[in-house]
Design a protein around this motif. Structure first.
Motif, short mmCIF file in Angstrom:
data_model
loop_
_atom_site.label_atom_id
_atom_site.label_comp_id
_atom_site.label_asym_id
_atom_site.label_seq_id
_atom_site.Cartn_x
_atom_site.Cartn_y
_atom_site.Cartn_z
N CYS A 7 10.40 27.95 -16.45
CA CYS A 7 9.38 27.44 -15.53
C CYS A 7 7.99 27.70 -16.06
O CYS A 7 7.78 28.57 -16.89
CB CYS A 7 9.52 28.03 -14.14
SG CYS A 7 9.01 29.73 -14.01
N THR A 9 4.16 28.61 -14.50
CA THR A 9 3.66 29.19 -13.26
C THR A 9 2.14 29.15 -13.22
O THR A 9 1.48 28.75 -14.17
CB THR A 9 4.12 30.65 -13.13
OG1 THR A 9 3.62 31.38 -14.24
CG2 THR A 9 5.62 30.75 -13.08
N GLN A 20 5.92 30.03 -9.43
CA GLN A 20 7.38 29.93 -9.41
C GLN A 20 7.97 30.95 -10.38
O GLN A 20 7.48 31.11 -11.48
CB GLN A 20 7.82 28.53 -9.84
CG GLN A 20 7.48 27.47 -8.82
CD GLN A 20 7.96 26.10 -9.24
OE1 GLN A 20 7.22 25.16 -9.14
NE2 GLN A 20 9.19 25.98 -9.70
N CYS A 37 9.32 30.87 -5.00
CA CYS A 37 8.05 30.16 -4.97
C CYS A 37 7.11 30.90 -4.01
O CYS A 37 7.52 31.26 -2.91
CB CYS A 37 8.26 28.74 -4.48
SG CYS A 37 6.76 27.78 -4.23
N TRP A 49 11.22 22.27 -1.80
CA TRP A 49 11.89 22.39 -3.08
C TRP A 49 12.44 21.01 -3.44
O TRP A 49 13.09 20.37 -2.62
CB TRP A 49 13.07 23.37 -3.05
CG TRP A 49 12.67 24.79 -3.25
CD1 TRP A 49 12.67 25.78 -2.32
CD2 TRP A 49 12.24 25.40 -4.47
NE1 TRP A 49 12.25 26.97 -2.88
CE2 TRP A 49 11.99 26.75 -4.20
CE3 TRP A 49 12.03 24.93 -5.77
CZ2 TRP A 49 11.54 27.65 -5.18
CZ3 TRP A 49 11.59 25.82 -6.74
CH2 TRP A 49 11.35 27.16 -6.44
N CYS A 105 8.55 23.41 -6.87
CA CYS A 105 8.09 23.86 -5.57
C CYS A 105 6.84 23.05 -5.26
O CYS A 105 6.01 22.82 -6.15
CB CYS A 105 7.77 25.35 -5.62
SG CYS A 105 7.15 26.01 -4.06
N GLY A 119 7.92 22.89 -12.65
CA GLY A 119 8.72 24.05 -12.29
C GLY A 119 9.86 24.38 -13.20
O GLY A 119 9.87 24.05 -14.37
N GLN A 120 10.83 25.05 -12.62
CA GLN A 120 11.96 25.58 -13.35
C GLN A 120 12.80 24.46 -13.94
O GLN A 120 13.17 23.53 -13.23
CB GLN A 120 12.83 26.43 -12.43
CG GLN A 120 12.25 27.77 -12.12
CD GLN A 120 11.55 27.85 -10.79
OE1 GLN A 120 11.19 26.85 -10.20
NE2 GLN A 120 11.33 29.05 -10.31
#
Length: 126
Positions: A7, A9, A20, A37, A49, A105, A119-120
């Motif tokens: 991810c 962040t 995240q 998150c 999400w 998120c 994100g991830q």
């Protein structure tokens, strides 16, 4: 077969910061995984999400309009929780190959406006 979580962040989006975690995680199929998150710089946000599948399709997994008020909209082995106003957790039990994707998120002040953070990623590892 393993699933890898990656991810980015600390993305500033419209005066709020979405964080995240974890930054990176490798997990085996069938195991559980948790994505976290948190938000800074806003109060009483709606939080969501989502995931983007390898095909490019975006799927909402869960949303929350307040602490303890969560609606799970994804597969049955996904469960979201919101223990605090600015925290939203996503738990995945029994990871499947179909769980591969990029997880996002997002937040909004109203249900019309959504601000997302990259994100991830959950690519499969051979």
């Amino acid at each position: 077969v393993w699933l890898k979580f990656v991810c980015r962040t600390d993305l500033n989006v419209r005066s709020a910061t979405i964080v995240q975690n974890p930054h990176s995680m490798v997990e085996q199929l069938g195991r559980a995984a948790s994505l976290y998150c948190s938000l800074e710089g806003t109060s009483n946000p709606n939080i969501y999400w989502y995931r983007q599948l390898p095909s490019g399709q975006i799927q909402m997994l869960a949303y929350s309009v307040g602490t303890g008020q969560v609606e799970d909209t994804g597969p049955s082995h996904f469960n979201a929780s919101r223990p605090k106003d600015k925290e939203f957790l996503l738990s995945i039990k029994g990871l499947l190959e179909s769980d591969t994707g990029v997880y996002y998120c997002a937040w909004s002040r109203t249900l019309r406006q959504v601000c997302a953070a990259p994100g991830q990623k959950l690519p499969l590892l051979p």
